[in-house]
Design an enzyme around this catalytic site. Structure first.
Site, PDB file in Angstrom:
ATOM      1  CE1 TYR A  68     -16.004  54.002  31.915  1.00  0.00           C
ATOM      2  CE2 TYR A  68     -15.343  55.059  29.874  1.00  0.00           C
ATOM      3  CZ  TYR A  68     -15.157  54.835  31.222  1.00  0.00           C
ATOM      4  OH  TYR A  68     -14.127  55.453  31.880  1.00  0.00           O
ATOM      5  CG  HIS A  70     -23.925  48.342  31.633  1.00  0.00           C
ATOM      6  ND1 HIS A  70     -24.190  49.554  31.035  1.00  0.00           N
ATOM      7  CD2 HIS A  70     -23.746  48.597  32.955  1.00  0.00           C
ATOM      8  CE1 HIS A  70     -24.178  50.495  31.961  1.00  0.00           C
ATOM      9  NE2 HIS A  70     -23.913  49.944  33.132  1.00  0.00           N
ATOM     10  CD  GLU A 105     -24.594  44.787  23.563  1.00  0.00           C
ATOM     11  OE1 GLU A 105     -24.016  44.849  24.655  1.00  0.00           O
ATOM     12  OE2 GLU A 105     -25.354  45.698  23.165  1.00  0.00           O
ATOM     13  CG  ASP A 119      -9.303  37.472   7.386  1.00  0.00           C
ATOM     14  OD1 ASP A 119      -8.140  37.862   7.152  1.00  0.00           O
ATOM     15  OD2 ASP A 119      -9.570  36.327   7.794  1.00  0.00           O
TER      16      ASP A 119
END
Length: 150
Positions: A68, A70, A105, A119
């Site tokens: 959801y 944008h 973001e 990692d």
């Protein structure tokens, strides 16, 4: 955002506004691992520069990971790193001029960079049983969010 019916929020009537968000988080590592990062001695490469690229990629792809969110135009992503005695802190600032915020973001950028660090150094962090007793990601949060009318 979603409305109460479970649909993506319609932002078409909202004004375009300059927005910025900054998020931060840390990964705690062994002191020897921090030294390897500082000296660019990690087998997979330069941890900081690769994690900067990964964080930027995560910021740009947030809408693909969170249904959801944008798909907003990202005008800037700044990823900074601070190395402590037993941690790497990632700070990400994202900017846009759009109708909705850009904090997801920024958070996603931090998460991506931190996951990539894990990692890249996991072979240095494992104990004799293959576990990570000292390795942990903590404190991912938004430290600042601003918007101003253009």
């Amino acid at each position: 955002m979603i409305d109460f019916d479970g649909n993506m929020i319609n932002i078409s009537r909202k004004d375009v506004v300059a927005r910025k968000a900054t998020a931060v988080g840390r990964i705690y590592l062994r002191k020897e691992t921090i030294t390897a990062i500082k000296n660019n001695q990690v087998k997979k490469g330069n941890v900081i520069e690769i994690s900067r690229a990964v964080g930027t990629m995560y910021a740009k792809n947030t809408f693909l990971q969170i249904p959801y969110c944008h798909n907003i135009p990202i005008e800037g992503v700044d990823v900074d790193f601070s190395l402590g005695e037993n941690y790497v802190e990632v700070t990400c600032s994202t900017t846009t001029s759009y109708k909705t915020g850009i904090e997801m973001e920024a958070i996603n950028c931090v998460n991506g960079a931190l996951l990539n660090i894990w990692d890249m150094v996991k072979y240095l962090e494992k104990d004799e049983t293959g576990n990570y007793p000292e390795t942990r990601i903590e404190g991912v949060h938004v430290i600042k969010k601003t918007k101003s009318q253009e």
